[in-house]
Design an enzyme around this catalytic site. Structure first.
Site, PDB file in Angstrom:
ATOM      1  N   ARG A 109      16.934  14.633  -8.268  1.00  0.00           N
ATOM      2  CA  ARG A 109      16.062  15.139  -7.215  1.00  0.00           C
ATOM      3  C   ARG A 109      14.767  15.678  -7.817  1.00  0.00           C
ATOM      4  O   ARG A 109      13.698  15.529  -7.248  1.00  0.00           O
ATOM      5  CB  ARG A 109      16.762  16.242  -6.401  1.00  0.00           C
ATOM      6  CG  ARG A 109      15.821  16.957  -5.427  1.00  0.00           C
ATOM      7  CD  ARG A 109      16.550  17.814  -4.415  1.00  0.00           C
ATOM      8  NE  ARG A 109      17.612  18.626  -4.983  1.00  0.00           N
ATOM      9  CZ  ARG A 109      17.431  19.774  -5.652  1.00  0.00           C
ATOM     10  NH1 ARG A 109      16.206  20.233  -5.868  1.00  0.00           N
ATOM     11  NH2 ARG A 109      18.470  20.454  -6.104  1.00  0.00           N
ATOM     12  N   TYR A 140      -2.884   6.889  13.106  1.00  0.00           N
ATOM     13  CA  TYR A 140      -1.567   6.254  13.175  1.00  0.00           C
ATOM     14  C   TYR A 140      -0.636   7.091  14.044  1.00  0.00           C
ATOM     15  O   TYR A 140      -0.610   8.324  13.948  1.00  0.00           O
ATOM     16  CB  TYR A 140      -1.018   6.105  11.757  1.00  0.00           C
ATOM     17  CG  TYR A 140       0.463   5.789  11.689  1.00  0.00           C
ATOM     18  CD1 TYR A 140       1.015   4.712  12.388  1.00  0.00           C
ATOM     19  CD2 TYR A 140       1.312   6.572  10.918  1.00  0.00           C
ATOM     20  CE1 TYR A 140       2.365   4.443  12.329  1.00  0.00           C
ATOM     21  CE2 TYR A 140       2.667   6.303  10.849  1.00  0.00           C
ATOM     22  CZ  TYR A 140       3.181   5.234  11.553  1.00  0.00           C
ATOM     23  OH  TYR A 140       4.523   4.967  11.492  1.00  0.00           O
ATOM     24  N   ASP A 189      -5.646   8.683   4.060  1.00  0.00           N
ATOM     25  CA  ASP A 189      -4.529   7.743   4.143  1.00  0.00           C
ATOM     26  C   ASP A 189      -5.096   6.370   3.814  1.00  0.00           C
ATOM     27  O   ASP A 189      -5.837   5.775   4.597  1.00  0.00           O
ATOM     28  CB  ASP A 189      -3.924   7.778   5.547  1.00  0.00           C
ATOM     29  CG  ASP A 189      -2.719   6.859   5.686  1.00  0.00           C
ATOM     30  OD1 ASP A 189      -2.588   5.904   4.885  1.00  0.00           O
ATOM     31  OD2 ASP A 189      -1.918   7.067   6.614  1.00  0.00           O
ATOM     32  N   LYS A 223       4.291  -0.401   2.689  1.00  0.00           N
ATOM     33  CA  LYS A 223       3.370  -1.431   3.138  1.00  0.00           C
ATOM     34  C   LYS A 223       2.867  -2.268   1.961  1.00  0.00           C
ATOM     35  O   LYS A 223       3.655  -2.911   1.290  1.00  0.00           O
ATOM     36  CB  LYS A 223       2.246  -0.785   3.939  1.00  0.00           C
ATOM     37  CG  LYS A 223       2.724   0.238   4.995  1.00  0.00           C
ATOM     38  CD  LYS A 223       3.752  -0.303   5.972  1.00  0.00           C
ATOM     39  CE  LYS A 223       3.967   0.574   7.191  1.00  0.00           C
ATOM     40  NZ  LYS A 223       4.542   1.913   6.936  1.00  0.00           N
TER      41      LYS A 223
END
Length: 382
Positions: free
Chosen positions: A48, A101, A173, A198
């Site tokens: 983690r 978005y 972004d 993406k």
């Protein structure tokens, strides 16, 4: 500095010192043996907190964006949420794009607002409107360029001048552009965010996100909060994303080639009211996009004559373009934002047109993609 593809293939990815493996191994382990209490090997104790496969991905993505620090996350929204926890406190204000978005809007409007965060949607191509929206409590401006799904363009350097003067952090972004086409840190942004699901991953087989910055204080807080909340990708996800990044440059060239052909074909079709693609000279952001982007990318949106019913018929009639959410993969996708990716903004100031179709143009043969869209438009509107 070495070229983009050289960095994509080699940064953080030296051959394994034990076996000589050329490709970074998948370190599928939750914990790491220590040489005595606190005697960590290479700084690893628990996956983690850090994992060697994730480290390789982070070093690579930092190099591609020209930043000193990168943190990989389990999703783009996980990256966004963690970053906003770093930048904002209850009572703070932020500016978001007026066509942001839908997932970003949902996070800000439905989650952060409950914790006392206020926001103002602004057309970030209008610098005067941005200045007018800033308040003493404004701590962050969240910018998308190109925007999702209207392909709006903001001048990153001009926005950065405003935010720097106001003492406000600028987040960009960069998902639609990818690090290959645009580097916001070099234009004055403080932080860059990607959904690596993406274009960076590029094969529609992994979900992830990343935050990149050269600000040491932001980076340290990101590291702490990411570890505290556990918003991390597994080693296999990190490995898949790293594999995708190696071919980002060649894929983005093909995506851009195909999108240019598709946009021109759509602009010439009588059933199309308007094409939204910054590569077209008539696009209002064309000059700015040409200044700050290497090319114009693989995303194309368009408005269909006949309204929402006609648009839905087009989405149902394509054969190569798959009706699906997401974007940036090798395959071409078609979607209806008003009821799919941007359903969360319905009824808000960010509501998208109900005749809008968004395309993620893949790397298939361009003539096949054009023929598919033409037959779908003809069948749906003829």
């Amino acid at each position: 500095m070495r070229g983009f593809s050289t960095r994509a293939i080699h940064t953080g990815q030296d051959p394994d010192p034990t076996t000589g493996a050329v490709i970074v191994p998948i370190h599928a382990t939750s914990t790491f043996a220590q040489d005595g209490v606190g005697g960590m090997r290479g700084g690893y104790e628990y996956s983690r907190s850090a994992n060697p496969t994730r480290t390789a991905l982070q070093e690579c993505l930092a190099a591609l964006e020209g930043g000193r620090h990168a943190y990989a996350f389990g999703s783009g929204m996980g990256a966004s949420d963690t970053l906003l926890r770093v930048l904002l406190r209850p009572g703070d204000h932020m500016v978001i794009p007026h066509d942001a978005y839908g997932g970003t809007f949902r996070l800000v409007d439905k989650v952060l607002a409950l914790w006392g965060i206020e926001y103002t949607p602004v057309d970030l191509s209008d610098i005067d409107a941005l200045r007018a929206a800033l308040r003493p409590a404004t701590k962050a401006v969240w910018c998308e360029t190109p925007t999702n799904p209207l392909l709006g363009i903001a001048d990153i350097a001009a926005v950065a001048d405003v935010t720097r003067s106001a003492g406000v952090r600028l987040v960009v972004d960069n998902t639609f552009a990818s690090p290959y086409l645009q580097n916001p840190l070099a234009l004055g942004a403080d932080v860059v965010v990607h959904s690596t699901t993406k274009y960076v991953g590029g094969h529609s087989d992994v979900v992830g996100g990343v935050v990149v910055t050269s600000d040491d204080a932001i980076a340290e807080q990101l590291r702490f909060i990411q570890n505290a909340v556990g918003s991390v990708p597994g080693p296999f996800d990190a490995w898949l994303t790293l594999r995708g990044a190696k071919t980002l440059a060649v894929r983005m060239e093909r995506h851009s080639d195909n999108a240019e052909v598709v946009a021109e074909a759509l602009a010439a079709h009588p059933a199309v009211e308007r094409v939204l693609y910054p590569g077209l000279p008539e696009h209002p952001g064309h000059v700015v996009a040409a200044k700050q982007m290497r090319r114009f990318g693989g995303m194309v949106s368009f408005l269909v004559a006949g309204g929402s019913e006609a648009a839905l018929r087009v989405c149902a009639a394509t054969e190569i373009f798959t009706l699906a959410e997401s974007l940036g993969g090798i395959e071409s996708l078609i979607e209806f934002p008003a009821q799919m990716t941007h359903a969360s903004v319905a009824g808000s100031a960010l509501e998208v047109p109900d005749s809008l179709i968004r395309l993620s143009v893949g790397i298939e043969d361009a003539e096949d993609l054009v023929a598919d869209l033409r037959q779908a438009l003809d069948a749906a509107t003829g």
